[in-house]
Motif scaffolding. Structure first.
Motif, mmCIF file in Angstrom:
data_model
loop_
_atom_site.group_PDB
_atom_site.id
_atom_site.type_symbol
_atom_site.label_atom_id
_atom_site.label_comp_id
_atom_site.label_asym_id
_atom_site.label_seq_id
_atom_site.Cartn_x
_atom_site.Cartn_y
_atom_site.Cartn_z
ATOM 1 N N ARG A 37 0.827 -1.203 0.000
ATOM 2 C CA ARG A 37 0.000 0.000 0.000
ATOM 3 C C ARG A 37 0.864 1.257 0.000
ATOM 4 N NH1 ARG A 37 -4.639 0.341 4.435
ATOM 5 N NH2 ARG A 37 -5.115 -1.616 3.367
ATOM 6 N N PRO A 78 1.045 -3.360 5.071
ATOM 7 C CA PRO A 78 -0.138 -3.817 4.330
ATOM 8 C C PRO A 78 0.044 -3.669 2.817
ATOM 9 C CG PRO A 78 -0.556 -1.674 5.302
ATOM 10 C CD PRO A 78 0.782 -2.120 5.825
ATOM 11 N N GLY A 79 -0.751 -4.407 2.090
ATOM 12 C CA GLY A 79 -0.708 -4.334 0.638
ATOM 13 C C GLY A 79 -1.750 -5.264 0.044
ATOM 14 N N VAL A 80 -1.603 -5.603 -1.219
ATOM 15 C CA VAL A 80 -2.515 -6.525 -1.884
ATOM 16 C C VAL A 80 -1.723 -7.534 -2.700
ATOM 17 C CG1 VAL A 80 -4.443 -4.910 -2.013
ATOM 18 C CG2 VAL A 80 -2.813 -5.034 -3.906
ATOM 19 N N ASP A 103 -6.958 1.952 -4.077
ATOM 20 C CA ASP A 103 -7.897 1.473 -3.060
ATOM 21 C C ASP A 103 -8.200 -0.013 -3.223
ATOM 22 O OD1 ASP A 103 -9.279 1.636 -5.437
ATOM 23 O OD2 ASP A 103 -11.033 2.670 -4.609
ATOM 24 N N ALA A 135 -7.205 -2.609 -1.707
ATOM 25 C CA ALA A 135 -7.399 -3.379 -0.480
ATOM 26 C C ALA A 135 -8.835 -3.313 0.025
ATOM 27 C CB ALA A 135 -6.441 -2.901 0.604
ATOM 28 N N PRO A 190 -11.670 -4.822 -3.713
ATOM 29 C CA PRO A 190 -11.012 -5.855 -4.527
ATOM 30 C C PRO A 190 -11.748 -6.191 -5.820
ATOM 31 C CG PRO A 190 -12.023 -6.807 -2.569
ATOM 32 C CD PRO A 190 -12.069 -5.327 -2.388
ATOM 33 N N PRO A 216 -6.462 -8.581 -0.239
ATOM 34 C CA PRO A 216 -5.758 -7.628 0.629
ATOM 35 C C PRO A 216 -4.951 -8.348 1.695
ATOM 36 C CG PRO A 216 -8.065 -7.748 1.234
ATOM 37 C CD PRO A 216 -7.907 -8.607 0.020
ATOM 38 N N VAL A 238 -14.537 -4.992 3.861
ATOM 39 C CA VAL A 238 -14.309 -4.447 2.527
ATOM 40 C C VAL A 238 -15.602 -4.427 1.763
ATOM 41 C CG1 VAL A 238 -11.930 -5.276 2.439
ATOM 42 C CG2 VAL A 238 -13.762 -6.733 1.584
#
Length: 441
Positions: free
Chosen positions: A310, A372-374, A399, A401, A404, A430, A439
């Motif tokens: 992120r 954090p990230g995806v 955006d 995360a 999705p 995510p 989410v």
């Protein structure tokens, strides 16, 4: 739109370093056998993150358990989609030219466009085996907008076939979502995927995605990808709540998926499928499991998982290594990555699921990211248009995360805008796995 790689310089003979022509089986200078594929690189991740380890994420994981049988699971926690790409997209060797052992080439290039297809009745089956009501046939023809569509999927006015349900599929399950599309050049979608979420023994959430890419030169590649994704998804959703370590569960899932694809080869072929030269059903597989502190990937073939943090200042990474001719050329030091992937043999795969697979070697790796990230889990229908980790990170919405499904749609759209030469399937997960309901699409 991503630019296609430029043609590489002529490759060199690994024995005497003399230039050789693409397609040569032997070196004209020293006679070296050029069809021999180098040994596959060792199974290791492409990224070392802070705290990367295979030990877990705080959960008291027991030792790996025996392979699970894959029982019926609640459909509410698993969404499986049917769709397709060919693992390769490159021409077959010329007639009479043998392929290197353990290498699978794909079919020749297809026409620029195909007509719309009749609905695929197999798309109405549920993951757990329970019947799902088939989609109602279109009442009005998509071509003439006047005729009524009959039960066979054809317009009674103009005779035009209607689109298959499998041509474009979307699913979300808790914090993970996936989209699959036929693309613009192929007559059917041969990809399939499964997405799902569950809870670990300590009450923390976990999400998963499995993406399978049918090998177009094989018989029934769409059935192969569907069988593999369903079984792998079932195994993961059964093993994780029991406390099986995610990396062990991933290995177990890939082995079970391979067995499901092997079983297809034992089924009697229909008259349409019968051919003295047919190959066994085959596909590739890639999967990911995300928990509150650990992410695990597993694969056989050339579909990929990308890590996109992120934090825009942190570097993205590819977490998988292709089982492909190009990857082996690079690993053996015979070509640079740019040269290998510009070669027409680049996408010949050296690992796949199927009864005629040269050898099954499931790859798995685990990571403990420090931010954090995806994860982007995808077939080459996407990464052909965003090959490097940096290119992939540039097209992932910021955006992703929290949205999705929207992000998966955007990524599929990127591939279609780039030409859509292949089927394309994308799943977005995510990290860390958020609680259910955190989410929205």
């Amino acid at each position: 739109m991503s630019q296609m790689p430029q043609q590489a310089a002529l490759p060199k003979c690994p024995s005497c370093a003399e230039p050789v022509e693409t397609g040569d089986l032997f070196c004209g200078a020293c006679g070296h056998d050029l069809s021999v594929v180098p040994a596959a690189p060792q199974d290791h991740p492409t990224l070392t993150m802070t705290g990367s380890a295979a030990s877990g994420d705080g959960v008291d994981w027991p030792a790996p358990e025996p392979a699970a049988s894959g029982g019926t699971l609640p459909a509410a926690h698993l969404a499986t989609d049917l769709a397709g790409t060919d693992s390769g997209g490159k021409p077959l060797p010329a007639d009479g030219e043998p392929a290197a052992p353990g290498v699978r080439f794909d079919r020749p290039a297809e026409p620029d466009e195909y007509p719309l297809q009749a609905p695929d009745p197999r798309a109405s089956a549920d993951v757990a085996g329970a019947a799902v009501p088939a989609a109602e046939p279109a009442q009005v023809c998509v071509a003439c907008r006047a005729g009524r569509v009959d039960s066979d999927g054809y317009c009674e006015n103009c005779g035009h076939a209607q689109p298959r349900e499998r041509d474009h599929m979307e699913r979300e399950s808790g914090p993970v979502a996936a989209v699959s599309d036929r693309g613009l050049r192929h007559h059917r979608n041969e990809d399939s995927f499964a997405v799902g979420h569950t809870t670990l023994p300590d009450g923390t959430p976990a999400a998963l995605a499995v993406v399978c890419d049918g090998v177009s030169s094989a018989t029934r590649p769409d059935d192969a990808s569907m069988a593999a994704s369903r079984v792998a998804g079932d195994i993961l959703l059964a093993a994780l709540p029991r406390g099986t370590h995610p990396q062990a569960a991933m290995h177990e899932a890939i082995v079970a998926a391979a067995q499901a694809v092997n079983a297809l080869a034992e089924e009697p072929a229909t008259a349409r499928e019968h051919s003295p030269h047919q190959n066994a059903p085959a596909c590739t597989i890639v999967g990911a499991v995300v928990t509150s502190g650990l992410l695990v990937v597993g694969w056989v073939g050339d579909s990929r998982v990308y890590w996109v943090p992120r934090d825009a200042g942190a570097p993205p990474a590819r977490l998988t290594e292709d089982d492909s001719w190009a990857a082996q050329m690079v690993a053996a030091g015979l070509m640079s990555e740019a040269e290998a992937y510009a070669d027409e043999r680049a996408h010949a795969i050296t690992g796949w699921l199927g009864a005629d697979a040269y050898e099954l070697e499931p790859h798995t790796a685990s990571f403990k990211p420090d931010r954090p990230g995806v994860l982007v889990v995808c077939t080459d229908g996407l990464w052909n248009y965003a090959e490097t980790a940096e290119e992939m990170s540039e097209i992932v919405p910021p955006d992703a995360a929290v949205r999705p499904l929207h992000s998966a749609r955007v990524l599929v759209g990127h591939a279609l805008d780039g030409g859509g030469h292949d089927n394309v399937t994308v799943a977005v997960l995510p990290f860390p796995a958020p609680p259910q309901g955190a989410v929205s699409a």
